[in-house]
Design an enzyme around this catalytic site. Structure first.
Site, PDB file in Angstrom:
ATOM      1  N   ASP A   1     -60.109  -5.976  11.583  1.00 58.73           N
ATOM      2  CA  ASP A   1     -58.718  -5.782  11.165  1.00 58.73           C
ATOM      3  C   ASP A   1     -57.870  -7.029  11.359  1.00 58.73           C
ATOM      4  O   ASP A   1     -56.675  -6.963  11.650  1.00 58.73           O
ATOM      5  CB  ASP A   1     -58.100  -4.585  11.913  1.00 58.73           C
ATOM      6  CG  ASP A   1     -58.936  -3.329  11.749  1.00 58.73           C
ATOM      7  OD1 ASP A   1     -59.475  -3.129  10.644  1.00 58.73           O
ATOM      8  OD2 ASP A   1     -59.057  -2.562  12.723  1.00 58.73           O
TER       9      ASP A   1
ATOM     10  N   LYS B   1     -58.880  -9.708   6.856  1.00 56.54           N
ATOM     11  CA  LYS B   1     -59.907 -10.295   5.980  1.00 56.54           C
ATOM     12  C   LYS B   1     -59.630  -9.946   4.518  1.00 56.54           C
ATOM     13  O   LYS B   1     -59.821 -10.764   3.630  1.00 56.54           O
ATOM     14  CB  LYS B   1     -61.302  -9.769   6.374  1.00 56.54           C
ATOM     15  CG  LYS B   1     -61.718 -10.161   7.786  1.00 56.54           C
ATOM     16  CD  LYS B   1     -63.069  -9.580   8.158  1.00 56.54           C
ATOM     17  CE  LYS B   1     -63.065  -8.076   8.320  1.00 56.54           C
ATOM     18  NZ  LYS B   1     -62.296  -7.578   9.489  1.00 56.54           N
TER      19      LYS B   1
ATOM     20  N   THR C   1     -58.908   3.059   8.138  1.00 52.88           N
ATOM     21  CA  THR C   1     -59.985   4.007   7.854  1.00 52.88           C
ATOM     22  C   THR C   1     -59.760   5.343   8.550  1.00 52.88           C
ATOM     23  O   THR C   1     -59.872   6.397   7.945  1.00 52.88           O
ATOM     24  CB  THR C   1     -61.341   3.402   8.281  1.00 52.88           C
ATOM     25  OG1 THR C   1     -61.532   2.211   7.522  1.00 52.88           O
ATOM     26  CG2 THR C   1     -62.504   4.344   8.030  1.00 52.88           C
TER      27      THR C   1
ATOM     28  N   ARG D   1     -54.425   1.307  16.984  1.00 57.59           N
ATOM     29  CA  ARG D   1     -55.312   0.245  17.474  1.00 57.59           C
ATOM     30  C   ARG D   1     -54.875  -0.180  18.868  1.00 57.59           C
ATOM     31  O   ARG D   1     -53.677  -0.236  19.162  1.00 57.59           O
ATOM     32  CB  ARG D   1     -55.278  -0.950  16.522  1.00 57.59           C
ATOM     33  CG  ARG D   1     -55.860  -0.620  15.153  1.00 57.59           C
ATOM     34  CD  ARG D   1     -55.674  -1.762  14.167  1.00 57.59           C
ATOM     35  NE  ARG D   1     -56.214  -1.425  12.845  1.00 57.59           N
ATOM     36  CZ  ARG D   1     -55.759  -1.933  11.703  1.00 57.59           C
ATOM     37  NH1 ARG D   1     -54.766  -2.808  11.701  1.00 57.59           N
ATOM     38  NH2 ARG D   1     -56.311  -1.578  10.557  1.00 57.59           N
TER      39      ARG D   1
ATOM     40  N   GLY E   1     -61.997  -1.086   6.619  1.00 59.10           N
ATOM     41  CA  GLY E   1     -60.757  -0.691   5.963  1.00 59.10           C
ATOM     42  C   GLY E   1     -59.913  -1.928   5.767  1.00 59.10           C
ATOM     43  O   GLY E   1     -59.547  -2.592   6.729  1.00 59.10           O
ATOM     44  N   HIS E   2     -59.703  -2.286   4.514  1.00 60.18           N
ATOM     45  CA  HIS E   2     -58.929  -3.495   4.219  1.00 60.18           C
ATOM     46  C   HIS E   2     -57.691  -3.103   3.436  1.00 60.18           C
ATOM     47  O   HIS E   2     -57.798  -2.473   2.392  1.00 60.18           O
ATOM     48  CB  HIS E   2     -59.753  -4.475   3.383  1.00 60.18           C
ATOM     49  CG  HIS E   2     -61.108  -4.763   3.943  1.00 60.18           C
ATOM     50  ND1 HIS E   2     -61.284  -5.294   5.197  1.00 60.18           N
ATOM     51  CD2 HIS E   2     -62.340  -4.594   3.431  1.00 60.18           C
ATOM     52  CE1 HIS E   2     -62.584  -5.432   5.420  1.00 60.18           C
ATOM     53  NE2 HIS E   2     -63.245  -5.013   4.368  1.00 60.18           N
TER      54      HIS E   2
ATOM     55  N   GLN F   1     -66.052  -5.702   9.431  1.00 61.59           N
ATOM     56  CA  GLN F   1     -66.040  -5.774  10.897  1.00 61.59           C
ATOM     57  C   GLN F   1     -65.818  -7.219  11.369  1.00 61.59           C
ATOM     58  O   GLN F   1     -65.167  -7.964  10.678  1.00 61.59           O
ATOM     59  CB  GLN F   1     -67.308  -5.151  11.498  1.00 61.59           C
ATOM     60  CG  GLN F   1     -67.438  -3.657  11.244  1.00 61.59           C
ATOM     61  CD  GLN F   1     -67.872  -3.329   9.830  1.00 61.59           C
ATOM     62  OE1 GLN F   1     -68.876  -3.854   9.346  1.00 61.59           O
ATOM     63  NE2 GLN F   1     -67.147  -2.468   9.163  1.00 61.59           N
TER      64      GLN F   1
HETATM   65  P1  GDP Z   1     -59.216  -6.325   7.566  1.00 57.15           P
HETATM   66  O1  GDP Z   1     -60.004  -5.115   7.923  1.00 57.15           O
HETATM   67  O2  GDP Z   1     -59.624  -7.536   8.328  1.00 57.15           O
HETATM   68  O3  GDP Z   1     -59.175  -6.572   6.085  1.00 57.15           O
HETATM   69  O4  GDP Z   1     -57.718  -6.032   8.024  1.00 57.15           O
HETATM   70  P2  GDP Z   1     -56.860  -4.666   7.800  1.00 57.15           P
HETATM   71  O5  GDP Z   1     -56.470  -4.595   6.373  1.00 57.15           O
HETATM   72  O6  GDP Z   1     -57.585  -3.514   8.405  1.00 57.15           O
HETATM   73  O7  GDP Z   1     -55.624  -4.938   8.754  1.00 57.15           O
HETATM   74  C1  GDP Z   1     -54.784  -6.030   8.555  1.00 57.15           C
HETATM   75  C2  GDP Z   1     -53.364  -5.515   8.249  1.00 57.15           C
HETATM   76  O8  GDP Z   1     -52.448  -6.567   8.411  1.00 57.15           O
HETATM   77  C3  GDP Z   1     -53.174  -5.033   6.818  1.00 57.15           C
HETATM   78  O9  GDP Z   1     -52.279  -3.943   6.844  1.00 57.15           O
HETATM   79  C4  GDP Z   1     -52.551  -6.224   6.109  1.00 57.15           C
HETATM   80  O10 GDP Z   1     -51.724  -5.855   5.018  1.00 57.15           O
HETATM   81  C5  GDP Z   1     -51.737  -6.825   7.206  1.00 57.15           C
HETATM   82  N1  GDP Z   1     -51.585  -8.288   7.165  1.00 57.15           N
HETATM   83  C6  GDP Z   1     -52.508  -9.225   6.799  1.00 57.15           C
HETATM   84  N2  GDP Z   1     -52.024 -10.468   7.001  1.00 57.15           N
HETATM   85  C7  GDP Z   1     -50.779 -10.313   7.526  1.00 57.15           C
HETATM   86  C8  GDP Z   1     -49.768 -11.225   7.993  1.00 57.15           C
HETATM   87  O11 GDP Z   1     -49.936 -12.443   7.985  1.00 57.15           O
HETATM   88  N3  GDP Z   1     -48.620 -10.672   8.497  1.00 57.15           N
HETATM   89  C9  GDP Z   1     -48.407  -9.314   8.546  1.00 57.15           C
HETATM   90  N4  GDP Z   1     -47.264  -8.864   9.060  1.00 57.15           N
HETATM   91  N5  GDP Z   1     -49.329  -8.438   8.120  1.00 57.15           N
HETATM   92  C10 GDP Z   1     -50.497  -8.920   7.626  1.00 57.15           C
HETATM   93  P1  IMO Z   2     -62.857  -3.851   9.287  1.00 57.42           P
HETATM   94  O1  IMO Z   2     -63.826  -4.375   8.248  1.00 57.42           O
HETATM   95  C1  IMO Z   2     -62.253  -2.325  13.332  1.00 57.42           C
HETATM   96  C2  IMO Z   2     -65.594  -0.110  15.112  1.00 57.42           C
HETATM   97  C3  IMO Z   2     -65.394   1.371  15.364  1.00 57.42           C
HETATM   98  C4  IMO Z   2     -66.274   1.547  16.595  1.00 57.42           C
HETATM   99  C5  IMO Z   2     -67.448   0.625  16.310  1.00 57.42           C
HETATM  100  C6  IMO Z   2     -68.666   1.319  15.735  1.00 57.42           C
HETATM  101  O2  IMO Z   2     -61.728  -3.075   8.735  1.00 57.42           O
HETATM  102  O3  IMO Z   2     -62.440  -4.955  10.212  1.00 57.42           O
HETATM  103  P2  IMO Z   2     -69.211   2.331  13.330  1.00 57.42           P
HETATM  104  O4  IMO Z   2     -68.576   3.467  12.584  1.00 57.42           O
HETATM  105  O5  IMO Z   2     -69.202   1.030  12.605  1.00 57.42           O
HETATM  106  O6  IMO Z   2     -70.587   2.680  13.830  1.00 57.42           O
HETATM  107  O7  IMO Z   2     -68.293   2.158  14.657  1.00 57.42           O
HETATM  108  O8  IMO Z   2     -66.968  -0.346  15.388  1.00 57.42           O
HETATM  109  N1  IMO Z   2     -65.343  -0.538  13.717  1.00 57.42           N
HETATM  110  C7  IMO Z   2     -64.258  -1.221  13.332  1.00 57.42           C
HETATM  111  N2  IMO Z   2     -63.161  -1.614  14.017  1.00 57.42           N
HETATM  112  N3  IMO Z   2     -62.384  -2.675  12.027  1.00 57.42           N
HETATM  113  C8  IMO Z   2     -63.488  -2.324  11.339  1.00 57.42           C
HETATM  114  O9  IMO Z   2     -63.740  -2.762  10.090  1.00 57.42           O
HETATM  115  C9  IMO Z   2     -64.477  -1.530  11.965  1.00 57.42           C
HETATM  116  N4  IMO Z   2     -65.649  -1.003  11.577  1.00 57.42           N
HETATM  117  C10 IMO Z   2     -66.178  -0.395  12.667  1.00 57.42           C
HETATM  118  O10 IMO Z   2     -64.044   1.670  15.627  1.00 57.42           O
HETATM  119  O11 IMO Z   2     -65.616   1.059  17.732  1.00 57.42           O
HETATM  120 MG    MG Z   3     -59.711  -3.186   8.679  1.00 53.40          MG
END
Ligand code: GDP
Ligand code: IMO
Ligand code: MG
Length: 430
Positions: A13, A16, A299, A304, A40-41, A223
């Protein structure tokens, strides 16, 4: 600059999805090489917000070919739902390619993931319950089901029968759950097989040919480094290789062909699920980061866990992934803090550790050693060049750059596509 790997430096998170989307317009292929719909992106384009789980974020860019490579585990129902959802919003998904060697998440593995967690009680991992772990375990046990098996019904049936012979014993006798019928599984798997058939191909061949032609291929990790099954905080990890090496095994594109590794580093730390987290905050500062950074899972919706930036982790990510460039995200979230602590080492029962402790138990007991950096109060969400940033925000970035040991090439100052400061090209040669 044809082949680039993009990974998460911390516990996931980091942003990415946004970074991939940002590069999307200059990229010919975006490849998901590990994980499944545990990811979850969130990507924000103008006033539109997209939540992607199984599809690579590049799917939102017209002209870019999204690829689900062999290292991914695919929940067919989720895939179809995600494709339909995007099509309904006007996103063209017709270019998607899926590896014939990718594994499928059968319904019994979703059940097993959930009941195992429940059975573990206090010792649970906090998985996403999507069947990820059991499906990778089946792959290693050589009882998995691959996408290509969907197109040979008798082979598929044999594999499902063989798997269920064991799984049903486990469900019935260990977990006291009902057995799963072969027909039920066959029906779910076959239901979507025809729909995805035109997308199924030898993605390793496609990608290697693209690299041969000098096209730009971006490998997007799900991840992150500390969730990697080999290099993360085992057993509190996911079940795949989320580090840069996973891009090679997970796609069939060799290490000699990778030109650059971009790591996404959030300006503070978060973690979802169980496991050690030295800089975790249980106080008002933690609440501030969670609320300001909107740190609730894409997701599962879980809040968090939040804490200060840990550059021991950052440096570890540099080493394990061979990072060439960092993108620091969510710098805007730190605005308003008087001072910002950055963890530069750990204290483990009186011994200082400048690098990740060899022993996992030491990491569980690590107390952060903080360096305090001065904060800033100016709104930075409109900054578009490094010089636009207030001096203390610049100082924060430069100090982090020095501590993690690789250059910071871009900085996120908001969730929007345009809310990014570029210091060096992430794709070009500079
Ligand atoms: P990922 O799993 O690595 O793709 O990240 P997630 O999408 O799960 O979580 C990142 C969150 O931060 C998302 O809600 C994005 O829209 C948000 N985000 C990404 N870059 C920035 C930033 O530079 N500033 C802020 N405030 N939010 C951001
Ligand atoms: P993104 O791509 C954050 C965590 C779960 C749990 C552990 C194992 O959005 O960064 P799993 O279901 O994969 O067997 O769970 O990994 N986890 C994540 N935490 N971001 C993710 O993906 C994750 N994918 C799995 O919360 O601790
Ligand atoms: Mg994510």
């Amino acid at each position: 600059m044809p082949a680039i790997v993009l990974v998460g430096a911390q516990w996931g998170d980091e942003g990415k999805g946004k970074a991939t989307d940002l590069l999307g317009s200059s990229v010919d292929y975006v490849v998901k090489f590990n994980g499944g719909n545990n990811a979850g992106h969130t990507v924000v384009i103008g006033d539109q917000k997209y939540a992607l789980h199984l599809l690579p974020s590049g799917i939102l860019t017209a002209g870019c070919t999204p690829v689900i490579a062999n290292g991914v585990v695919v929940d067919l129902a989720v895939l179809i739902e995600e494709l339909d959802g995007l099509e309904a919003r006007g996103v063209d998904t017709s270019k998607l390619l899926i590896s014939a060697n990718a594994h499928v998440i059968p319904p019994y593995n979703r059940v097993l993931d959930k009941v195992t967690e429940r059975f573990l009680g206090q010792r649970r991992l906090g998985t996403t319950g999507r069947g990820i772990g059991p499906t990778y375990a089946d792959k290693m046990n050589r009882v998995g089901i691959r996408v290509q098996d969907l197109y040979d019904e008798s082979i598929l049936r044999q594999k499902v029968e063989a798997a269920l012979e064991v799984k049903n014993q486990v469900l019935l006798k260990i977990y006291n759950r009902r057995a799963v019928a072969v027909e039920e599984v066959m029906e779910e798997l076959m239901r979507h097989a025809e729909r995805i058939r035109p997308m199924v191909t030898d993605t390793a061949l496609v990608l290697n040919t693209a690299v041969d032609r000098g096209e730009t291929v971006l490998f997007e990790a799900g991840q992150a480094t500390l969730l990697d099954v080999d290099h993360g905080t085992y057993p509190f990890v996911t079940s795949s290789n989320a580090t840069s090496g996973g891009a090679c095994t997970g796609s069939g594109v060799a290490p000699t062909r990778i030109d650059r590794v971009i790591a996404i580093l959030k300006a503070y730390s978060t973690r979802v699920g169980e496991g050690p987290f030295p800089t975790e905050l249980h106080d008002a500062d933690g609440d501030f980061l969670r609320e300001t950074g909107a740190e609730f899972g894409t997701t599962t919706g879980r809040p968090r866990r939040c804490g200060w930036l840990d550059v021991v982790v950052g440096r570890y990510a540099t080493r394990i992934n061979g990072v060439t460039d960092f993108v620091i995200t969510k710098l805007d979230v730190l605005t308003g803090l008087e001072t910002i602590p950055v963890c530069v080492a750990y204290d483990v029962q009186g011994t200082r550790h400048d690098e990740m402790p060899v022993n996992q138990s030491d990491f569980h007991h690590a107390q952060p050693v903080y360096e305090e950096l001065p904060g800033w109060t100016e709104d930075i969400s409109g900054c578009r060049t490094f010089d636009d940033l207030p001096p203390n925000a610049q100082r924060y970035v430069l100090r982090v750059e020095e501590l993690v040991g690789a250059r910071v090439s871009a900085i996120g100052v908001g969730p929007g596509r345009t809310q990014t400061i570029q210091r060096h090209s992430l794709l070009g040669a500079d």
